[in-house]
Design an enzyme around this catalytic site. Structure first.
Site, PDB file in Angstrom:
ATOM      1  N   GLU A 178     -36.175  -3.030 -19.601  1.00 23.51           N
ATOM      2  CA  GLU A 178     -35.082  -3.306 -20.492  1.00 23.51           C
ATOM      3  C   GLU A 178     -35.801  -3.866 -21.361  1.00 23.51           C
ATOM      4  O   GLU A 178     -34.355  -4.292 -23.069  1.00 23.51           O
ATOM      5  CB  GLU A 178     -33.625  -4.923 -20.138  1.00 23.51           C
ATOM      6  CG  GLU A 178     -33.533  -4.852 -18.301  1.00 23.51           C
ATOM      7  CD  GLU A 178     -32.736  -5.031 -18.145  1.00 23.51           C
ATOM      8  OE1 GLU A 178     -31.846  -5.726 -16.631  1.00 23.51           O
ATOM      9  OE2 GLU A 178     -33.007  -7.006 -18.410  1.00 23.51           O
ATOM     10  N   LYS A 313     -20.913  -6.723 -14.615  1.00 19.63           N
ATOM     11  CA  LYS A 313     -21.749  -5.210 -13.905  1.00 19.63           C
ATOM     12  C   LYS A 313     -20.647  -4.951 -13.707  1.00 19.63           C
ATOM     13  O   LYS A 313     -19.977  -5.152 -11.865  1.00 19.63           O
ATOM     14  CB  LYS A 313     -22.761  -5.414 -13.361  1.00 19.63           C
ATOM     15  CG  LYS A 313     -23.215  -6.287 -14.473  1.00 19.63           C
ATOM     16  CD  LYS A 313     -25.240  -6.804 -13.814  1.00 19.63           C
ATOM     17  CE  LYS A 313     -25.840  -7.297 -14.147  1.00 19.63           C
ATOM     18  NZ  LYS A 313     -27.445  -7.310 -13.881  1.00 19.63           N
TER      19      LYS A 313
HETATM   20  P1  PGA Z   1     -30.854  -5.297 -13.274  1.00 22.63           P
HETATM   21  O1  PGA Z   1     -31.103  -6.704 -13.696  1.00 22.63           O
HETATM   22  O2  PGA Z   1     -29.948  -4.457 -13.634  1.00 22.63           O
HETATM   23  O3  PGA Z   1     -31.751  -4.653 -12.690  1.00 22.63           O
HETATM   24  O4  PGA Z   1     -30.102  -5.684 -11.990  1.00 22.63           O
HETATM   25  C1  PGA Z   1     -30.342  -7.447 -14.903  1.00 22.63           C
HETATM   26  C2  PGA Z   1     -29.362  -8.635 -14.140  1.00 22.63           C
HETATM   27  O5  PGA Z   1     -30.678  -9.014 -12.854  1.00 22.63           O
HETATM   28  O6  PGA Z   1     -28.785  -9.398 -15.036  1.00 22.63           O
HETATM   29 ZN    ZN Z   2     -29.433 -10.926 -13.509  1.00 24.22          ZN
END
Ligand code: PGA
Ligand code: ZN
Length: 385
Positions: A178, A313
């Site tokens: 990221e 999300k």
């Molecule tokens: P991921 O990580 O997109 O790999 O799930 C992001 C998070 O855990 O916040």
């Molecule tokens: Zn997370």
């Protein structure tokens, strides 16, 4: 709004895996969207592409196309209702369709997408990843997945300054998935580094603890030596639930951490409730994998007093309608909402419009890599619109 064409293809995401791109054509133009995926995905997330990505492309280009060109979409409600029809093809299929429909409908109405949801414009603060660990980085990096700094969008330069400083001051091994710097330090040292640049700013962690929870223990891979009877010793690297809670509390007190995401395993509602009771007054205890953007899981959390903040999300639940329900429920019970990118991102910048549109006060995002920067730049654009 008349839908003339629907087309899907495979594109590549930021971790060089496939993502689905959906284009929808109306009189107003062609509207493209794509949806990210996670690496440290929670157990309770929906399936992204039923039967795989190739099947998803085929389903959009045949069945969904046939159905969409015959469907009347004349309101936001129509768009959200249509999600029921695509649910069975996978969460990312549904959202790619929804996002393209939102863009097409916004063009029809001659407004930016965020304005389909609200008239009030409030730009969220950004929670930026500076140092990476866990599943997103190398095996000598910290066990926690993310070390973050919270800044107002107007202070973004300062934030990038810290990002640049960590890069310069610490021998890093490039960026994690990221955009966070990968450095060989313990969790505590990573916090010390962030704190060393500024005594006052708000810092955070995403422990993503389910990823290193094995057989009832939190198994740490890179730990700081401690002084014991005048000698430096390595502490026990396996912690049970109580020891983990104690450790998190110690870090919170020592480094004044404002934001603590997934400090415990994704099934441990009672542990989260305990932490919230102990520390929830002066920091955010945030559920990501714990809730997986699922209203039903949040209801359970509310009942037990687990957390005072939630990660949002949309692709965890695979529906914008359910995401909105989740956000509304969180707000009703005074949980702080934080919308988040994923490790496998695309250049789609819908996240920024959703954060403003759904009036979410914080957007969690990396500042390294075009797929992250696109969302920050869209926020800046909305600010000036
Ligand atoms: P991921 O990580 O997109 O790999 O799930 C992001 C998070 O855990 O916040
Ligand atoms: Zn997370």
């Amino acid at each position: 709004m008349k839908i003339k064409k629907v087309k899907a293809r495979k594109i590549i995401n930021s971790i060089v895996e496939y993502a689905l791109e959906v284009s929808i054509e109306t009189d107003k133009g062609v509207f493209k969207s794509s949806v990210p995926k996670g690496t440290s995905t929670g157990t309770h997330e929906v399936i992204e592409y039923t039967g795989g990505i190739d099947k998803a492309v085929k389903n959009v280009n045949t069945k969904i196309k046939r159905s969409l060109v015959r469907t009347k979409i004349n309101s936001l409600k129509d768009i959200l209702e249509y999600e029921k029809k695509t649910e069975k093809y996978g969460g990312n299929v549904t959202l790619a369709i929804t996002y393209s429909l939102l863009r097409a409908f916004a063009a029809e109405k001659k407004v930016p997408v965020w304005k389909l949801f609200t008239k009030k414009k409030k730009i969220p603060a950004v929670l930026n990843k500076i140092i990476g660990g866990g599943e997103h980085a190398g095996k000598n990096s910290p066990s926690f997945q993310e070390f973050l700094v919270l800044q107002k969008i107007s202070d973004i330069e300062k934030n990038m300054d810290i990002y640049a400083k960590v890069k310069k001051d610490w021998g890093h091994h490039g960026r994690d998935l990221e955009g966070g710097w990968v450095i060989d330090v313990s969790d505590e040292k990573a916090l010390k580094i962030l704190r060393s640049y500024n005594k006052k700013f708000k810092i955070g962690i995403d422990a993503a603890a389910s990823e290193f929870y094995k057989n009832g223990k939190y198994v740490y891979r890179n730990i700081s030596p401690i002084k014991k009877s005048g000698r430096m010793e390595l502490p026990n690297k396996n912690k049970d639930q109580l020891q983990q809670i104690k450790f998190i509390k110690m870090l919170h007190e020592k480094y004044d951490i404002y934001f603590i995401e997934d400090p415990l395993d994704e099934e441990d509602f009672r542990g989260f409730a305990e932490l919230t009771k102990k520390m929830g007054k002066d920091c955010l205890i945030v559920g990501d994998d714990l809730f997986a953007t699922c209203p039903e899981r949040l209801k359970k959390g509310i009942k037990l007093g687990a957390c005072n903040a939630v990660i949002v999300k949309p692709n965890q639940i695979g529906s914008l309608k359910k995401t909105i329900e989740f956000v509304e429920l969180a707000k009703k019970y005074k949980y702080k909402t934080i919308i988040s990118h994923r490790s496998g991102e695309t250049n789609d910048d819908m996240l920024a419009d959703l954060s403003v549109g759904l009036q979410i006060p914080i957007m969690k995002i990396g500042i390294g890599g075009g797929e992250r920067v696109s969302k920050i730049n869209r926020l800046l654009e909305i600010k000036g619109e």
